[in-house]
Design an enzyme around this catalytic site. Structure first.
Site, mmCIF file in Angstrom:
data_model
loop_
_atom_site.group_PDB
_atom_site.id
_atom_site.type_symbol
_atom_site.label_atom_id
_atom_site.label_comp_id
_atom_site.label_asym_id
_atom_site.label_seq_id
_atom_site.Cartn_x
_atom_site.Cartn_y
_atom_site.Cartn_z
ATOM 1 N N ASP A 1 0.836 -1.199 0.000
ATOM 2 C CA ASP A 1 0.000 0.000 0.000
ATOM 3 C C ASP A 1 0.870 1.248 0.000
ATOM 4 O OD1 ASP A 1 0.937 -0.634 2.554
ATOM 5 O OD2 ASP A 1 -0.722 0.350 3.573
ATOM 6 N N GLU B 1 3.404 0.170 8.087
ATOM 7 C CA GLU B 1 2.383 -0.601 7.377
ATOM 8 C C GLU B 1 3.091 -1.413 6.287
ATOM 9 O OE1 GLU B 1 -1.215 1.453 7.169
ATOM 10 O OE2 GLU B 1 -2.277 -0.242 6.347
ATOM 11 N N TRP C 1 -11.509 -5.687 -2.067
ATOM 12 C CA TRP C 1 -10.170 -6.083 -1.619
ATOM 13 C C TRP C 1 -9.959 -7.558 -1.978
ATOM 14 C CZ3 TRP C 1 -11.659 -1.434 -0.551
ATOM 15 C CH2 TRP C 1 -10.743 -0.479 -0.133
ATOM 16 N N GLU D 1 -1.822 9.049 -1.069
ATOM 17 C CA GLU D 1 -2.904 8.203 -0.560
ATOM 18 C C GLU D 1 -4.256 8.927 -0.620
ATOM 19 O OE1 GLU D 1 -2.397 7.272 3.604
ATOM 20 O OE2 GLU D 1 -3.687 5.517 3.408
HETATM 21 C C1 BGC Z 1 -3.919 1.114 3.780
HETATM 22 C C2 BGC Z 1 -4.766 1.102 2.553
HETATM 23 C C3 BGC Z 1 -5.637 -0.092 2.665
HETATM 24 C C4 BGC Z 1 -6.563 0.255 3.784
HETATM 25 C C5 BGC Z 1 -7.726 -0.613 3.991
HETATM 26 C C6 BGC Z 1 -4.837 1.375 4.927
HETATM 27 O O1 BGC Z 1 -4.214 1.514 6.114
HETATM 28 O O2 BGC Z 1 -2.864 1.980 3.710
HETATM 29 O O3 BGC Z 1 -4.254 1.507 1.416
HETATM 30 O O4 BGC Z 1 -6.231 -0.543 1.519
HETATM 31 O O5 BGC Z 1 -5.861 0.438 4.984
HETATM 32 O O6 BGC Z 1 -8.765 0.194 3.952
#
Ligand code: BGC
Length: 915
Positions: A490, A496, A556, A768
């Protein structure tokens, strides 16, 4: 006389020229076979498939050239070129297949190296043979592993967990002919033979669902070895295996003990073999890397360096013995995708003293990797390098958005001349660094930032007459580079950096234009399937470090149907559909099991993540889309993709079963979410976009719904309001229903929310959030504010497929049948895109000038194309200055503002009247 001499020499020159010209014509027009790939890789050293696939490219300047037949020969002898010891010959096969042609010979042997060559014939009666290429089989059986897992024999400092070192000396008594090393670890590893680094891969063994699939790497190390004394030296870091991952101090996801598995298979010149393997004869200790964590960074204390430990002759008398462990080896798999390597380097563009007095270096690009430094100082001098993506509105160093990730490299000097430092088992997402403790003046020449990412082939370019859009394309590509680090993440900077499934599916089609992501996704999708729950639910992140219950979210989990299909389209790779079919089906069955009367309206969902919602939303402008409406759309889409896969694989019964289910899913959607007058219960862009893109509505309602979408966009002053799930399809749907001009307005919109707003704010990657930095230069909430998140970069797909107009037909995927259909706009004077496909380069370059369109197209050999030429009439189109008819180009029809032609391979220069 002089006249005669001059005449004679001119004649001679003329003749020479004619001969040269003719020769060059022959050479130029000659058929060639190049770019031999085995399992999509050039001369791979370790593949563990028993029926590898071969691809090759035909090259010729002739138009309409097709392959009519091929013949593959495979040999297993290193002196193959001399005595051609063939183990399999396909025979001459009459076929135009030149991509993913499957090996059908006898069983291939573990560890063996093979040569292969292909001969092709074309429709002009010519034939050509390729140069030989090679591929090497990995270790196919558990029994091929003679090595043992080894762990440090000393008691580890359980808090800091310094990097353990392992070493082994051995003698090679005879002349070495070849040597292959197979290496993996619980943790990350870096290795040396006789002081020289083994290979140029980083963060190995990469990231997979380790308990089910642990990759090993294979290296040809012949050149690193000596006849005589040799030393193998290995260093391990905690990595993803046991380092901190996700949140709340979560660590040891796969185990708490770090371990090494190493096997060196040597073949001597006399034909005898020997294996040097990790076993109880190895010694272990710690060294200069005293701390190493992905999120937090690395500490290197050069004073603790064990000088000479990587070379023969070092005295390891006081090192510990290792512990030998009997771990199961059945999870070992050869590396399928391109490993992480170092790529672009960046010199500082600015050295800044911030208002807070911090020493900051700007590298000009938000990137993922680390900074290499050269430094002179005293023993014990401690340099701290912190990483940040942005400076705050006052120009100070800003790290709050990294949340709990410390993201620091700390170096303690040894004090002996110039020292070089770089981290080993971590990475950072940054554009700026803050330097503390630097001895003396900070000079640019001492700092070099280097980008690390999976070594995928760059395949696509897009540019146009709008420089902001070009910067957007740059940002999309850097978002991909930064987040394709063995798994699609992500974001690369905060605590993360996980394989979020939603983000990956959203961006996957765009990714397949910019780089060859065939093997990258094929590998990751195996982990998707491996971590899928028995009930078919797909985890939020892959590899799954969030626990078995964190999964099953719409948009997802659909990663398991969407990416296989996108990869199939981009590369014509049927095996990915075979490989993932059960996973795709299990997910559809999961949704079915959770549905009542074909309506799936249960469970947790992220929804249209990060959609537009103004702060002081008094009149309700927030674009909230009902999450279950979204779920029903993706339920339908995944079912459609399963049907597509079933059809591609010839599974007719499944196609029929799921087609019947799909009708019911759409019926339930209409009943629940669409009013009698065709209004959707959520009047958002995302709701309209999903309903239209996935064909949820009957034909008769679509035009009206598209009009509602167009009106909605206008009501926001030509701004988008979509989050992660609606964004990839927004412009596509507008184009499909005739609203190109609105789609272009969205692309070119400069104010928030839009793609170009971050560009205007100086972004060098995709953010983001649509407003990570607000117009007043303040930041969005630091708990969720990454400046390198590729999802919204999904617009790249529309730029390639619609603006430049390069696409493939689903019934001849991988650009075997190319579709070219540029969509022009008054706001652009030109757009160019090039795409390296397995067949060769597809190009679409258009330029408009004074009512004319200049369209330069390249179609690779052994493919065909349907080209939609914008033009007022067929007679107003020329190709290479002549009419279409005299150029021998077949005009198939005229549709709206396009003249449609069917062509074969070649370069075409069309000029048309468009006004
Ligand atoms: C991530 C996203 C991910 C999401 C889920 C976040 O913390 O960075 O990109 O898809 O969580 O909603």
């Amino acid at each position: 006389m002089s006249y005669y001499v001059t005449f004679h020499s001119s004649m001679k020159k003329l003749i020479q020229l004619i001969v040269y010209f003719q020769l060059s014509l022959i050479c130029f027009a000659q058929l060639k076979v190049t770019n031999l790939l085995c399992e999509n890789l050039s001369n791979p050293v370790a593949i563990d498939v028993t029926q590898p696939r071969f691809s090759w490219q035909l090259v010729s300047d002739k138009r309409n050239l097709m392959q009519t037949a091929y013949e593959i020969s495979i040999g297993n002898n290193s002196s193959w070129e001399k005595n051609k010891k063939i183990i399999w010959n396909s025979g001459k096969i009459n076929s135009d297949s030149s991509v993913h042609v499957i090996y059908k010979g006898p069983s291939l042997q573990s560890g063996a190296r093979y040569f292969w060559q292909v001969r092709v014939w074309d429709n002009y009666g010519k034939s050509a043979s390729s140069e030989p290429a090679t591929f090497q089989i990995a270790l196919l059986n558990v029994a091929d592993w003679k090595a043992n897992w080894i762990e440090p024999g000393f008691t580890e400092d359980s808090i800091n967990r310094p990097t353990p070192l392992f070493r082994k000396e051995f003698k090679a008594s005879k002349k070495i002919q070849s040597a292959t090393a197979y290496i993996t670890a619980h943790g990350m590893y870096e290795g040396y033979i006789n002081g020289k680094r083994i290979g140029d891969f980083y963060l190995t063994p990469g990231w997979t669902s380790y308990n089910k699939r642990l990759q090993y790497q294979t290296f040809d190390v012949t050149d690193l070895l000596n006849q005589g004394g040799n030393t193998i030296a290995m260093a391990l870091g905690s990595g993803w295996y046991r380092g901190y991952l996700a949140w709340s101090g979560n660590k040891n996801s796969w185990g708490k003990d770090i371990a090494l598995l190493f096997q060196l298979d040597i073949t001597y010149a006399d034909g005898s073999r020997e294996s040097i393997v990790s076993d109880n004869s190895w010694k272990t200790s710690t060294g200069s890397i005293t701390y190493s964590e992905i999120y937090n960074g690395e500490i290197i204390d050069a004073r603790k360096q064990k000088t000479g430990w990587r070379n023969p002759g070092y005295d390891d008398g006081n090192w510990s013995r290792v512990k030998v462990k009997d771990y199961n080896k059945s999870n070992l798999v050869a590396t399928q995708n391109e490993p992480v390597k170092k790529h672009e380097t960046f010199a500082p563009v600015k050295i800044i003293t911030t208002p807070n007095g911090e020493n900051v270096i700007d590298f000009g690009q938000n990137l993922v990797g680390w900074v290499m430094i050269k430094v002179k100082g005293n023993a014990g001098d401690t340099i701290t390098i912190s990483h940040a993506e942005v400076l705050d509105k006052y120009g100070n160093f800003y790290t709050e958005n990294l949340r709990a990730a410390r993201a620091q490299a700390k170096y303690i000097l040894r004090g002996e001349g110039e020292e070089f430092f770089e981290p080993h088992f971590t990475f950072f997402g940054f554009r700026y660094i803050k330097v503390e403790g630097w001895p003396g003046e900070i000079k640019p020449e001492n700092f070099t930032a280097v980008a690390l990412y999976s070594d995928m082939q760059p395949t696509g370019n897009f540019s146009c007459s709008n420089s902001l859009v070009n910067q957007l394309q740059h940002n999309i590509q850097w978002g991909q580079k930064g987040n394709f680090l063995d798994v699609p993440t992500d974001c690369p900077q905060r605590d993360e950096r996980l394989g979020w499934t939603g983000d990956a599916q959203v961006f996957s089609r765009t990714a397949s234009f910019n780089m060859n992501v065939n093997n990258f996704f094929a590998k990751w999708l195996k982990d998707v399937a491996a971590d899928q729950q028995v009930d078919g639910s797909v985890p939020f992140v892959i590899p799954n470090v969030l626990g078995p219950r964190a999964g099953g979210a719409t948009g997802w989990a659909d990663v398991c149907t969407i990416i296989p299909w996108n990869v199939y389209l981009a590369y014509g790779d049927k095996r990915i559909l075979e490989q993932q079919y059960n996973s795709m089906e299990a997910w559809v069955e999961y949704m079915r099991s959770k549905s009542k009367d074909d309506l799936w309206n249960t469970g947790f969902h992220f929804g249209d993540w990060l959609f537009y919602r103004p702060f002081d939303d008094n009149d309700g402008r927030s674009a909230v889309t009902d999450k279950y409406l979204i779920a029903q759309c993706f339920y339908a889409y995944s079912t459609q993709l399963l049907i597509n896969a079933a059809n591609a694989l010839g599974r007719k019964n499944d196609a029929a079963t799921y087609s019947a289910l799909l009708q019911k899913i759409k019926g339930a959607f209409l009943k629940e979410y669409v009013t009698a007058n065709g209004r959707l219960v959520s009047g958002t862009q995302t709701a309209y976009v999903l309903a239209l893109n996935f064909d949820m509505l009957p034909e008769s309602q679509r035009a009206e719904t598209a009009q509602r979408l167009a009106d909605n966009v206008k009501s926001y002053g030509n701004h988008l309001t979509t989050g992660f799930l609606g964004t990839p399809y927004l412009c596509h749907v507008l184009t499909r229903f005739g609203y190109d001009s609105i789609a272009y307005k969205l692309l070119l919109q400069k104010t928030y929310p839009s793609w170009l707003y971050p560009v205007k704010m100086g972004a060098t990657t995709i953010w983001e959030r649509w407003d990570g930095i607000k117009p007043d230069s303040s930041f969005e909430t630091p708990t969720m504010n990454s400046f390198n998140h590729y999802s919204y970069g999904a617009i790249g797909d529309w730029m390639y497929r619609v603006v430049a107009g390069i696409d493939t037909y689903a019934d001849a995927p991988g650009y075997k049948h190319v579709k070219i259909q540029p969509h022009l706009s008054d706001s652009l004077t030109y757009a160019n895109a090039d795409l390296k496909t397995y067949y060769g380069t597809v190009s679409s370059h258009w330029k408009r000038d004074k009512g004319n369109l200049y369209l330069d197209i390249e179609i690779p050999v052994n493919t065909k194309a349907t080209i939609y030429i914008p033009a007022v009439a067929t007679e107003r189109v020329t190709e290479s200055n002549t009419s279409l008819a005299s150029a021998g180009i077949k005009v198939s029809e005229k549709e709206n503002n396009y003249v449609i032609v069917e062509v074969g391979s070649g370069k075409y220069h069309f000029v048309s009247t468009i006004e």
